[in-house]
Design a protein around this motif. Structure first.
Motif, PDB file in Angstrom:
ATOM      1  N   HIS A  93      82.326  63.631 -13.105  1.00 52.68           N
ATOM      2  CA  HIS A  93      81.323  64.701 -13.077  1.00 52.68           C
ATOM      3  C   HIS A  93      80.360  64.511 -11.918  1.00 52.68           C
ATOM      4  N   GLN A  94      80.042  63.263 -11.623  1.00 52.69           N
ATOM      5  CA  GLN A  94      79.058  62.949 -10.593  1.00 52.69           C
ATOM      6  C   GLN A  94      79.506  63.412  -9.205  1.00 52.69           C
ATOM      7  N   CYS A  95      80.788  63.307  -8.920  1.00 51.43           N
ATOM      8  CA  CYS A  95      81.258  63.626  -7.569  1.00 51.43           C
ATOM      9  C   CYS A  95      82.412  64.625  -7.585  1.00 51.43           C
ATOM     10  N   LEU A  96      82.412  65.518  -8.545  1.00 48.99           N
ATOM     11  CA  LEU A  96      83.543  66.401  -8.792  1.00 48.99           C
ATOM     12  C   LEU A  96      83.873  67.332  -7.635  1.00 48.99           C
ATOM     13  N   GLY A  97      82.858  67.903  -7.004  1.00 48.50           N
ATOM     14  CA  GLY A  97      83.104  68.913  -5.981  1.00 48.50           C
ATOM     15  C   GLY A  97      83.985  68.445  -4.850  1.00 48.50           C
ATOM     16  N   SER A  98      83.843  67.183  -4.465  1.00 47.59           N
ATOM     17  CA  SER A  98      84.581  66.686  -3.310  1.00 47.59           C
ATOM     18  C   SER A  98      85.802  65.846  -3.668  1.00 47.59           C
ATOM     19  N   VAL A  99      85.999  65.542  -4.949  1.00 50.31           N
ATOM     20  CA  VAL A  99      87.107  64.656  -5.318  1.00 50.31           C
ATOM     21  C   VAL A  99      88.078  65.284  -6.323  1.00 50.31           C
ATOM     22  N   TYR A 100      87.904  66.562  -6.611  1.00 49.63           N
ATOM     23  CA  TYR A 100      88.703  67.188  -7.668  1.00 49.63           C
ATOM     24  C   TYR A 100      90.197  66.993  -7.448  1.00 49.63           C
TER      25      TYR A 100
END
Length: 277
Positions: free
Chosen positions: A114-121
């Motif tokens: 959840h913390q870094c979802l935008g760039s690691v999805y």
């Protein structure tokens, strides 16, 4: 590579080389410099990638590792596994680079996801990319994450709607059946008129959707159905916008229209303007 030994052992010479030519200059540095913690930290400050040339003894030194991470978190992928586990918080500082290098137990941690979802999805496991809540959040952060969702979710109308709502150009990436969905196409075109070209043949003959796309950008006239390219009002608007470029897309009837011929011949470009591409 032809530098004499005394220059390869000269910290000022090597550092200037790193600054001017990049981190690979460290490959010619002397063994002493590669084992010097003060020099290596200075080199890492100039370029984090110089860490790969540090001596094996420095790469085993906890204090040096922590100091290096404080300077540049991009060294995280090159750390030994035990340091990756101990200093995982540094790995998360640059999630788009380092997430896939995290130990597996952290890559399965939903709090971290959840913390870094935008760039690691795209790097998370498929089981998580099949989670509707995570998928919608990822799309809000970066609409192109839609393309990494599970096949099930890529075929879910609510997920498709979320994607085109965030970025109308995503219509190009959705399954063909949704390009024939009036609500989805209307939303996509309202957000990004050039997505009109990705609509189904049926919807490129839709008066409301076609007019919206063409009124926003006359270049979209070329993607309209044959019927609409014979529409006098739409044609005139398209010719007023980009006459010389849109003339060839007019119906044969309108290509013989004196007013359309006049618009074609009178249309000029501003310097540097390329028109429809």
């Amino acid at each position: 590579m032809k530098a004499p030994v005394e220059l390869r052992d000269n910290p000022d010479f090597i550092f200037r080389g790193i600054v001017r030519f990049g981190y690979t200059i460290m490959s010619i540095a002397s063994t002493r410099l590669k084992n010097d913690p003060i020099f290596m930290l200075k080199a890492i400050e100039a370029s984090g990638y110089t860490f790969m040339y540090a001596s094996s003894s420095l790469k085993k030194n906890r204090k040096f590792i922590q100091n290096a991470l404080e300077i540049s978190s991009i060294i995280y992928p090159d750390l030994q596994k035990k340091w990756q586990i101990e200093f995982v918080e540094y790995g998360l500082r640059s999630p788009c680079i380092n997430f896939k290098y995290l130990p597996s137990k952290y890559r399965n941690d939903l709090n971290i996801i959840h913390q870094c979802l935008g760039s690691v999805y795209r790097d998370i496991k498929v089981q998580y990319r099949d989670d509707e809540m995570l998928c919608k959040k990822a799309i809000r952060l970066n609409p192109h994450n839609y393309t990494y969702a599970s096949q099930r979710l890529q075929n879910d109308p609510t997920i498709v709607m979320a994607a085109v709502m965030s970025d109308g150009s995503m219509l190009e990436d959705v399954p063909e059946k949704f390009r024939d969905d009036e609500n989805i196409v209307y939303l996509a075109v309202s957000k990004y008129s050039s997505s009109f070209q990705f609509a189904s043949q049926r919807l490129r003959d839709n008066d409301e959707i076609a007019r919206m796309a063409i009124m926003d950008d006359p270049c979209n006239f070329r993607y309209a159905s044959e019927r609409l390219r014979d529409d006098d009002v739409l044609a005139q608007f398209a010719m007023d916008g980009y006459g010389r470029f849109n003339y060839e897309y007019l119906s044969l009837r309108l290509q013989q229209n004196p007013m359309m011929i006049s618009l074609k011949n009178s249309f000029t470009l501003d310097d540097g303007f390329m028109g429809c591409q």
